[in-house]
Design an enzyme around this catalytic site. Structure first.
Site, mmCIF file in Angstrom:
data_model
loop_
_atom_site.group_PDB
_atom_site.id
_atom_site.type_symbol
_atom_site.label_atom_id
_atom_site.label_comp_id
_atom_site.label_asym_id
_atom_site.label_seq_id
_atom_site.Cartn_x
_atom_site.Cartn_y
_atom_site.Cartn_z
ATOM 1 N N ARG A 166 0.850 -1.192 0.000
ATOM 2 C CA ARG A 166 0.000 0.000 0.000
ATOM 3 C C ARG A 166 0.885 1.242 0.000
ATOM 4 O O ARG A 166 0.589 2.242 -0.637
ATOM 5 C CB ARG A 166 -0.963 0.008 1.209
ATOM 6 C CG ARG A 166 -1.700 1.343 1.373
ATOM 7 C CD ARG A 166 -2.981 1.262 2.183
ATOM 8 N NE ARG A 166 -2.869 0.420 3.354
ATOM 9 C CZ ARG A 166 -2.155 0.704 4.456
ATOM 10 N NH1 ARG A 166 -1.475 1.834 4.551
ATOM 11 N NH2 ARG A 166 -2.131 -0.150 5.460
ATOM 12 N N TYR A 225 -17.020 16.261 -14.964
ATOM 13 C CA TYR A 225 -17.422 14.859 -14.875
ATOM 14 C C TYR A 225 -18.436 14.661 -13.738
ATOM 15 O O TYR A 225 -18.225 15.153 -12.623
ATOM 16 C CB TYR A 225 -16.171 13.988 -14.679
ATOM 17 C CG TYR A 225 -16.505 12.560 -14.370
ATOM 18 C CD1 TYR A 225 -17.340 11.816 -15.212
ATOM 19 C CD2 TYR A 225 -16.010 11.939 -13.231
ATOM 20 C CE1 TYR A 225 -17.671 10.504 -14.923
ATOM 21 C CE2 TYR A 225 -16.327 10.619 -12.937
ATOM 22 C CZ TYR A 225 -17.163 9.908 -13.783
ATOM 23 O OH TYR A 225 -17.502 8.614 -13.496
ATOM 24 N N ASP A 271 -7.880 19.086 -13.815
ATOM 25 C CA ASP A 271 -8.133 17.726 -14.283
ATOM 26 C C ASP A 271 -7.828 17.729 -15.786
ATOM 27 O O ASP A 271 -8.572 18.282 -16.585
ATOM 28 C CB ASP A 271 -9.595 17.349 -13.999
ATOM 29 C CG ASP A 271 -9.915 15.907 -14.411
ATOM 30 O OD1 ASP A 271 -9.263 15.396 -15.344
ATOM 31 O OD2 ASP A 271 -10.837 15.316 -13.816
ATOM 32 N N LYS A 288 -8.313 6.616 -18.941
ATOM 33 C CA LYS A 288 -8.677 7.171 -20.249
ATOM 34 C C LYS A 288 -7.471 7.140 -21.194
ATOM 35 O O LYS A 288 -6.939 6.093 -21.438
ATOM 36 C CB LYS A 288 -9.249 8.576 -20.067
ATOM 37 C CG LYS A 288 -10.202 8.707 -18.871
ATOM 38 C CD LYS A 288 -11.403 7.776 -18.968
ATOM 39 C CE LYS A 288 -12.329 8.018 -17.783
ATOM 40 N NZ LYS A 288 -13.215 6.890 -17.506
HETATM 41 O O1 P1T Z 1 -13.385 6.704 -13.709
HETATM 42 P P1 P1T Z 1 -12.190 7.200 -12.969
HETATM 43 O O2 P1T Z 1 -10.890 6.591 -13.410
HETATM 44 O O3 P1T Z 1 -12.363 7.173 -11.489
HETATM 45 O O4 P1T Z 1 -12.018 8.746 -13.395
HETATM 46 C C1 P1T Z 1 -12.943 9.723 -13.062
HETATM 47 C C2 P1T Z 1 -12.863 10.871 -14.011
HETATM 48 C C3 P1T Z 1 -12.169 12.016 -13.654
HETATM 49 N N1 P1T Z 1 -12.065 13.072 -14.462
HETATM 50 C C4 P1T Z 1 -12.647 13.077 -15.684
HETATM 51 C C5 P1T Z 1 -12.537 14.284 -16.547
HETATM 52 C C6 P1T Z 1 -13.355 11.954 -16.114
HETATM 53 O O5 P1T Z 1 -13.925 11.988 -17.335
HETATM 54 C C7 P1T Z 1 -13.478 10.820 -15.259
HETATM 55 C C8 P1T Z 1 -14.252 9.611 -15.664
HETATM 56 N N2 P1T Z 1 -15.089 9.800 -16.735
HETATM 57 C C9 P1T Z 1 -15.891 8.841 -17.317
HETATM 58 C C10 P1T Z 1 -15.983 7.579 -16.859
HETATM 59 C C11 P1T Z 1 -16.672 9.285 -18.481
HETATM 60 O O6 P1T Z 1 -17.163 8.449 -19.273
HETATM 61 O O7 P1T Z 1 -16.779 10.502 -18.658
#
Ligand code: P1T
Length: 385
Positions: free
Chosen positions: A46, A98, A169, A194
């Site tokens: 961790r 998001y 972000d 992503k």
């Molecule tokens: O899904 P995760 O890895 O926890 O990420 C969250 C997140 C944070 N910031 C942005 C700009 C994002 O688009 C996302 C996650 N977004 C999607 C799952 C989506 O389809 O828009």
């Protein structure tokens, strides 16, 4: 070193025990100590894991930054930044973001007495007006999800004082197209699920910064709260990130082609893509980004039923949440990724049930356009009803 060289070499030294050229997946939770407290810098996974450390060095290098902490998801990375705040602190946030970030802020962290003010960040003066003595964080997403608005990072950086953190972000642009730290941000958050991972096969996140104090705070919470990625997920993200430059160029070329195709159709009402000259913040995008990215949103003419029919009609574009993988996806943000924002609030912000979002993959552009054209033509009768 330039971008692709960093992506392929940073943190990727040959394995010290075997010489393995590729960083191994250290699938271990713990490490044997030779005597109490005597070990090779690794005590518990961790806290630290060599595969994750390699990923963190690679991701820091992509932004030419000093520090990175990797997380189990983009949301865990976001939460770790917010862990740096204390009850009573105030945050200024963009009003297009998001849905999961909105949910974390409005339904989890507001119960810990953090306060959030949502503003249209395309107007820096609105950000300035929202700042309070207790404002500790300005949270920017750009391009925004799902409306692809562009926020002028340098203009916002100029508004803040030394006690306020500006966090961007950078998930949509990726480090290949945008460098928020160079524009005055204190830290960057990624969903590595992503573009950075790029293959829709792992969930992950990261916080990147040059601020040693902030990096230490994030590292402390990474261990204290524990939202860390497992070694295999860290390895998948690391492998994906090596080809980020190639993929981003292909995503962008395809997205540009698709945005132009959609803009040229009479049955398409509006197209949101920062690379189009008609985009309201196109000039800012040109100045602060090295490319416009692979996301395209749009609305169709005709009733809502057409939008729904269209979304279920594409074959290469899978109807799915998420983005940034090599394969193309289509989504209806209001019903999927942004469903956690109350309908009234969502519609006020422009995320209506008629908004469609494409994550344009790196397939052949002509095939992607054919797929969209077929689905548009098949549903066109709705448009004229
Ligand atoms: O899904 P995760 O890895 O926890 O990420 C969250 C997140 C944070 N910031 C942005 C700009 C994002 O688009 C996302 C996650 N977004 C999607 C799952 C989506 O389809 O828009």
């Amino acid at each position: 070193m330039r971008f692709s060289t960093r992506a392929i070499h940073a943190g990727q030294e040959a394995d010290p025990t075997t010489g393995a050229t590729i960083v191994p997946i250290y699938q271990t939770s713990t490490y044997t100590q030779s005597a109490v407290g005597e070990h090779k810098g690794f005590d518990y996974s961790r806290t630290v894991n060599p595969t994750r450390t390699a990923l963190e060095k690679q991701l820091a290098a992509l932004d030419e930054a000093a520090f990175c902490s990797a997380f189990a998801s983009g949301m865990a990375a976001t939460a770790a930044v917010l862990n740096a705040l204390s009850a009573g602190d105030h945050v200024v946030v963009g009003d297009d973001l998001y849905g999961g970030t909105y949910r974390l802020f409005s339904r989890v962290l507001s119960r810990y007495d953090l306060r959030f003010t949502y503003v249209d960040m395309t107007l820096p003066e609105a950000v300035g007006a929202a700042l309070e003595p207790r404002t500790k964080l300005i949270w920017v997403e750009t391009p925004t999800n799902p409306l692809l608005k562009i926020v002028d990072i340098a203009a916002i950086a100029n508004l803040k004082d030394a006690g306020q953190l500006l966090v961007v972000d950078n998930t949509f642009a990726s480090p290949y197209f945008q460098s928020p730290l160079a524009l005055g941000a204190d830290a960057i958050v990624y969903s590595t699920t992503k573009y950075i991972g790029g293959h829709s096969d792992a969930v992950g996140g990261a916080v990147v910064t040059n601020d040693a104090k902030l990096a230490e705070t994030v590292r402390f919470h990474q261990n204290a709260v524990g939202g860390v990625p497992g070694p295999f997920d860290a390895w998948l993200v690391m492998r994906g990130a090596k080809t980020l430059a190639l993929r981003m160029r292909a995503h962008e070329a395809n997205a540009r082609g698709i945005a132009e195709f959609l803009a040229g159709r009479d049955d398409v009402e509006s197209v949101f893509y920062p690379g189009l000259r008609s985009h309201p913040q196109h000039e800012i995008a040109k100045r602060q980004m090295r490319g416009f990215g692979g996301m395209v949103s749009f609305t169709l003419r005709g009733p809502e039923a057409r939008t729904f029919a269209f979304a279920g009609r594409t074959r290469l574009f899978s109807l799915a949440e998420s983005l940034g993988g090599v394969e193309s996806l289509i989504s209806l943000p209001a019903r999927m990724t942004h469903g956690s924002i109350p309908k009234e609030e969502r519609e006020r912000r422009g995320v209506t049930d008629r908004l469609l979002r494409l994550s344009v993959g790196i397939e052949d552009l002509e095939d992607l356009i054919d797929d969209l054209r077929t689905a548009l033509d098949a549903t066109v009768e709705h448009a004229h009803r």
